[in-house]
Design a protein around this motif. Structure first.
Motif, PDB file in Angstrom:
ATOM      1  N   ASP A  26       0.560  -1.252   0.018  1.00 51.27           N
ATOM      2  CA  ASP A  26       0.015   0.266   0.275  1.00 51.27           C
ATOM      3  C   ASP A  26       0.700   1.157   0.471  1.00 51.27           C
ATOM      4  O   ASP A  26       0.778   2.220  -0.486  1.00 51.27           O
ATOM      5  N   LYS A  27       2.086   1.828   0.036  1.00 51.60           N
ATOM      6  CA  LYS A  27       2.974   2.476   0.141  1.00 51.60           C
ATOM      7  C   LYS A  27       3.192   2.645  -1.023  1.00 51.60           C
ATOM      8  O   LYS A  27       4.422   1.962  -1.402  1.00 51.60           O
ATOM      9  N   THR A  28       3.368   3.958  -0.986  1.00 47.43           N
ATOM     10  CA  THR A  28       4.622   4.096  -2.988  1.00 47.43           C
ATOM     11  C   THR A  28       5.793   4.289  -2.460  1.00 47.43           C
ATOM     12  O   THR A  28       6.158   5.199  -1.941  1.00 47.43           O
ATOM     13  N   PRO A  29       6.771   3.575  -2.995  1.00 51.49           N
ATOM     14  CA  PRO A  29       7.965   3.286  -3.446  1.00 51.49           C
ATOM     15  C   PRO A  29       8.362   4.968  -3.657  1.00 51.49           C
ATOM     16  O   PRO A  29       8.165   5.788  -4.309  1.00 51.49           O
ATOM     17  N   ASP A  30       9.850   5.358  -3.200  1.00 50.69           N
ATOM     18  CA  ASP A  30      10.365   6.339  -3.601  1.00 50.69           C
ATOM     19  C   ASP A  30      11.112   6.259  -5.467  1.00 50.69           C
ATOM     20  O   ASP A  30      10.754   5.548  -5.516  1.00 50.69           O
ATOM     21  N   LEU A  79      -0.354  11.134 -12.264  1.00 44.15           N
ATOM     22  CA  LEU A  79       0.226  10.726 -11.173  1.00 44.15           C
ATOM     23  C   LEU A  79       1.986  11.519 -12.012  1.00 44.15           C
ATOM     24  O   LEU A  79       3.048  11.361 -11.109  1.00 44.15           O
ATOM     25  N   GLY A  80       2.098  11.406 -12.876  1.00 42.49           N
ATOM     26  CA  GLY A  80       3.301  11.460 -13.423  1.00 42.49           C
ATOM     27  C   GLY A  80       4.760  10.708 -13.333  1.00 42.49           C
ATOM     28  O   GLY A  80       5.288  11.004 -13.662  1.00 42.49           O
ATOM     29  N   GLU A  81       4.200   9.251 -12.979  1.00 44.23           N
ATOM     30  CA  GLU A  81       5.126   7.928 -12.577  1.00 44.23           C
ATOM     31  C   GLU A  81       4.192   7.154 -12.488  1.00 44.23           C
ATOM     32  O   GLU A  81       2.833   6.974 -12.974  1.00 44.23           O
ATOM     33  N   VAL A  82       5.010   5.313 -12.802  1.00 53.81           N
ATOM     34  CA  VAL A  82       5.109   4.090 -12.977  1.00 53.81           C
ATOM     35  C   VAL A  82       5.437   3.150 -12.484  1.00 53.81           C
ATOM     36  O   VAL A  82       6.526   3.842 -11.143  1.00 53.81           O
ATOM     37  N   THR A  83       4.432   2.815 -10.851  1.00 61.45           N
ATOM     38  CA  THR A  83       5.489   1.871 -10.138  1.00 61.45           C
ATOM     39  C   THR A  83       5.821   0.781 -10.934  1.00 61.45           C
ATOM     40  O   THR A  83       5.331   0.183 -11.603  1.00 61.45           O
ATOM     41  N   MET A  84       7.599   0.601 -10.556  1.00 65.93           N
ATOM     42  CA  MET A  84       8.040  -0.699 -11.131  1.00 65.93           C
ATOM     43  C   MET A  84       8.278  -1.696 -10.282  1.00 65.93           C
ATOM     44  O   MET A  84       8.795  -1.853  -9.277  1.00 65.93           O
ATOM     45  N   TYR A  85       8.068  -2.955  -9.686  1.00 67.79           N
ATOM     46  CA  TYR A  85       8.067  -4.324  -9.623  1.00 67.79           C
ATOM     47  C   TYR A  85       9.468  -5.185  -9.995  1.00 67.79           C
ATOM     48  O   TYR A  85       8.638  -5.427 -10.557  1.00 67.79           O
ATOM     49  N   ALA A  86      10.116  -5.646  -8.991  1.00 67.96           N
ATOM     50  CA  ALA A  86      10.253  -7.188 -10.325  1.00 67.96           C
ATOM     51  C   ALA A  86      10.445  -7.841  -9.087  1.00 67.96           C
ATOM     52  O   ALA A  86      10.849  -7.700  -8.284  1.00 67.96           O
ATOM     53  N   VAL A  95       5.499 -10.344  -1.653  1.00 68.75           N
ATOM     54  CA  VAL A  95       5.786  -9.391  -0.616  1.00 68.75           C
ATOM     55  C   VAL A  95       6.316  -9.827   0.800  1.00 68.75           C
ATOM     56  O   VAL A  95       7.220 -10.320   0.976  1.00 68.75           O
ATOM     57  N   ALA A  96       4.574 -11.016   1.010  1.00 70.27           N
ATOM     58  CA  ALA A  96       5.345 -12.096   2.222  1.00 70.27           C
ATOM     59  C   ALA A  96       6.278 -12.468   2.291  1.00 70.27           C
ATOM     60  O   ALA A  96       7.195 -12.932   3.553  1.00 70.27           O
ATOM     61  N   LEU A  97       7.015 -12.518   0.827  1.00 70.73           N
ATOM     62  CA  LEU A  97       7.998 -13.418   1.084  1.00 70.73           C
ATOM     63  C   LEU A  97       9.035 -12.598   0.971  1.00 70.73           C
ATOM     64  O   LEU A  97      10.360 -13.564   1.201  1.00 70.73           O
ATOM     65  N   GLY A  98       9.294 -11.990   1.244  1.00 69.91           N
ATOM     66  CA  GLY A  98      10.453 -10.689   0.783  1.00 69.91           C
ATOM     67  C   GLY A  98      11.210 -10.591  -0.753  1.00 69.91           C
ATOM     68  O   GLY A  98      12.417 -10.522  -0.557  1.00 69.91           O
ATOM     69  N   GLN A  99      10.527 -10.952  -1.447  1.00 72.66           N
ATOM     70  CA  GLN A  99      10.578 -10.974  -3.067  1.00 72.66           C
ATOM     71  C   GLN A  99      10.736 -10.370  -4.042  1.00 72.66           C
ATOM     72  O   GLN A  99      10.188 -10.625  -4.890  1.00 72.66           O
ATOM     73  N   VAL A 100      10.342  -9.494  -3.473  1.00 67.09           N
ATOM     74  CA  VAL A 100       9.584  -7.926  -4.241  1.00 67.09           C
ATOM     75  C   VAL A 100      10.618  -6.334  -3.898  1.00 67.09           C
ATOM     76  O   VAL A 100      11.110  -6.553  -2.575  1.00 67.09           O
ATOM     77  N   VAL A 101      11.010  -5.664  -4.888  1.00 67.31           N
ATOM     78  CA  VAL A 101      11.440  -4.757  -4.777  1.00 67.31           C
ATOM     79  C   VAL A 101      11.137  -3.809  -5.885  1.00 67.31           C
ATOM     80  O   VAL A 101      10.545  -4.628  -6.641  1.00 67.31           O
ATOM     81  N   ALA A 102      10.814  -2.742  -5.500  1.00 72.47           N
ATOM     82  CA  ALA A 102      10.167  -1.376  -6.455  1.00 72.47           C
ATOM     83  C   ALA A 102      10.828   0.056  -7.078  1.00 72.47           C
ATOM     84  O   ALA A 102      11.438   0.555  -5.628  1.00 72.47           O
ATOM     85  N   ALA A 103      10.531   0.851  -7.643  1.00 74.85           N
ATOM     86  CA  ALA A 103      11.074   2.050  -7.254  1.00 74.85           C
ATOM     87  C   ALA A 103       9.416   2.417  -8.386  1.00 74.85           C
ATOM     88  O   ALA A 103       8.814   2.012  -9.048  1.00 74.85           O
ATOM     89  N   SER A 104       9.764   3.940  -8.349  1.00 76.58           N
ATOM     90  CA  SER A 104       8.514   4.579  -8.643  1.00 76.58           C
ATOM     91  C   SER A 104       9.035   5.158  -9.787  1.00 76.58           C
ATOM     92  O   SER A 104      10.640   5.766  -9.390  1.00 76.58           O
ATOM     93  N   LEU A 105       9.394   5.466 -10.565  1.00 78.42           N
ATOM     94  CA  LEU A 105       9.862   5.585 -12.049  1.00 78.42           C
ATOM     95  C   LEU A 105       9.093   7.013 -12.674  1.00 78.42           C
ATOM     96  O   LEU A 105       7.968   6.644 -13.049  1.00 78.42           O
ATOM     97  N   PRO A 106       9.422   8.216 -12.566  1.00 79.74           N
ATOM     98  CA  PRO A 106       8.857   8.752 -14.245  1.00 79.74           C
ATOM     99  C   PRO A 106       8.726   8.536 -14.958  1.00 79.74           C
ATOM    100  O   PRO A 106       9.004   8.286 -16.000  1.00 79.74           O
ATOM    101  N   LEU A 107       7.137   9.058 -15.808  1.00 82.59           N
ATOM    102  CA  LEU A 107       6.899   9.265 -16.971  1.00 82.59           C
ATOM    103  C   LEU A 107       6.739   9.429 -18.095  1.00 82.59           C
ATOM    104  O   LEU A 107       7.411  11.086 -17.754  1.00 82.59           O
ATOM    105  N   ALA A 108       7.873   9.148 -19.130  1.00 79.71           N
ATOM    106  CA  ALA A 108       8.409  10.336 -20.205  1.00 79.71           C
ATOM    107  C   ALA A 108       6.845   9.426 -20.939  1.00 79.71           C
ATOM    108  O   ALA A 108       6.704   8.737 -21.494  1.00 79.71           O
ATOM    109  N   GLY A 109       6.410  11.010 -21.301  1.00 77.86           N
ATOM    110  CA  GLY A 109       4.707  11.061 -22.554  1.00 77.86           C
ATOM    111  C   GLY A 109       3.757  10.818 -21.830  1.00 77.86           C
ATOM    112  O   GLY A 109       3.636  10.240 -20.101  1.00 77.86           O
ATOM    113  N   THR A 110       2.535  10.245 -22.634  1.00 77.89           N
ATOM    114  CA  THR A 110       0.745  10.168 -21.793  1.00 77.89           C
ATOM    115  C   THR A 110       0.905   8.822 -22.448  1.00 77.89           C
ATOM    116  O   THR A 110       1.245   8.402 -23.467  1.00 77.89           O
TER     117      THR A 110
END
Length: 287
Positions: free
Chosen positions: A189-193, A242-249, A272-287
């Protein structure tokens, strides 16, 4: 008559100073155009306009976009994508507005991205099994952060990804991304940096690439679609708002291809419960 054009330094370096100056002076530039990002009309005489150069291995195509949609930049694409861009731009603007230019030699761009280039933030990654190149799969969907739907990408390789020179088969995909600045996810539920220098490119109304900082300045492709991926109107609206996209890996075999967004979220929550997700918010280029 001069146009309100922005020609970035990287575009100028590709097309040359003379051609850049001719564009800024009104030659070889249209009065009106269809924005290569949002696909709505633009007027280069009345509103700030970006020059966007799609660069293949031997040729390049110049397109135009609202400056509010996408900055002037060079976008590396495969020759197949370049042919599609030519058709799209020619249909919407007519051939005179879609100029072809010789392009300087470009490094091969992964499409989508074989694992050796997938973890290219800290260096060129290597698939864990010798001779077998993992492919990065990307799933697009809306993921709720509290009550707000965020346009999201879930990136999952088809096999283990190791560090350069390793042949042990150990999967270090998440470690490589953490080295690049992605953070472990403990609460969906938290937006990554936001991750500086990275961005998600949406051009011609479709998802084209995930870009990372280039060692020589500007951006380079980290992941690139074989063909631009169609996204839903809701995804595009959320990304634009929002001008950004959340990328999960996630590691290979963690989430899989989910047919619905509720199932995608459930799979992410398990990861997430297994500690198997990393993420970041990436700025959007375009629309």
């Amino acid at each position: 008559m001069p146009r309100m054009l922005d020609v970035s330094d990287e575009v100028r370096s590709e097309i040359g100073d003379d051609e850049a100056d001719r564009l800024l002076g009104g030659a070889h530039a249209p009065d009106s155009y269809e924005c290569t990002s949002c696909r709505t009309p633009g007027d280069a005489l009345q509103e700030p306009t970006s020059t966007v150069l799609f660069v293949g291995e031997e040729t390049a195509v110049l397109a135009f976009a609202h400056a509010r949609c996408i900055p002037s930049q060079v976008v590396p694409v495969s020759e197949e994508q370049l042919a599609g861009a030519v058709r799209s731009i020619s249909q919407s603007q007519g051939d005179p507005a879609a100029g072809g230019y010789p392009a300087q030699p470009q490094p091969p761009v992964p499409a989508p991205s074989p694992a050796p280039d997938a973890a290219a933030a800290p260096g060129t990654g290597r698939p864990g099994t010798p001779g077998q190149a993992a492919i990065l799969g990307i799933t697009c969907g809306l993921v709720l952060h509290g009550d707000t739907g965020h346009a999201s990408l879930v990136v999952e390789p088809t096999g283990p990804v190791g560090r350069p020179g390793t042949i042990t088969g150990e999967d270090e995909f998440l470690d490589l991304l953490q080295d690049a600045g992605f953070q472990p996810v403990t609460d969906l539920d938290k937006t990554p940096d936001q991750l500086p220098g990275w961005s998600v490119l949406v051009a011609m109304g479709k998802l084209h690439a995930v870009l990372q900082p280039s060692a020589t300045g500007g951006s380079t492709g980290w992941w690139q679609a074989h063909q631009p991926l169609q996204v839903t109107d809701a995804w595009r609206f959320a990304a634009n708002q929002l001008g950004e996209v959340t990328m999960y890996a996630v590691p290979a075999g963690t989430v899989g291809r989910q047919p619905r967004e509720d199932l995608l979220r459930q799979a992410l929550e398990r990861a997430v419960a297994l500690g198997q997700v990393v993420a970041a918010s990436l700025p959007l280029a375009g629309t």
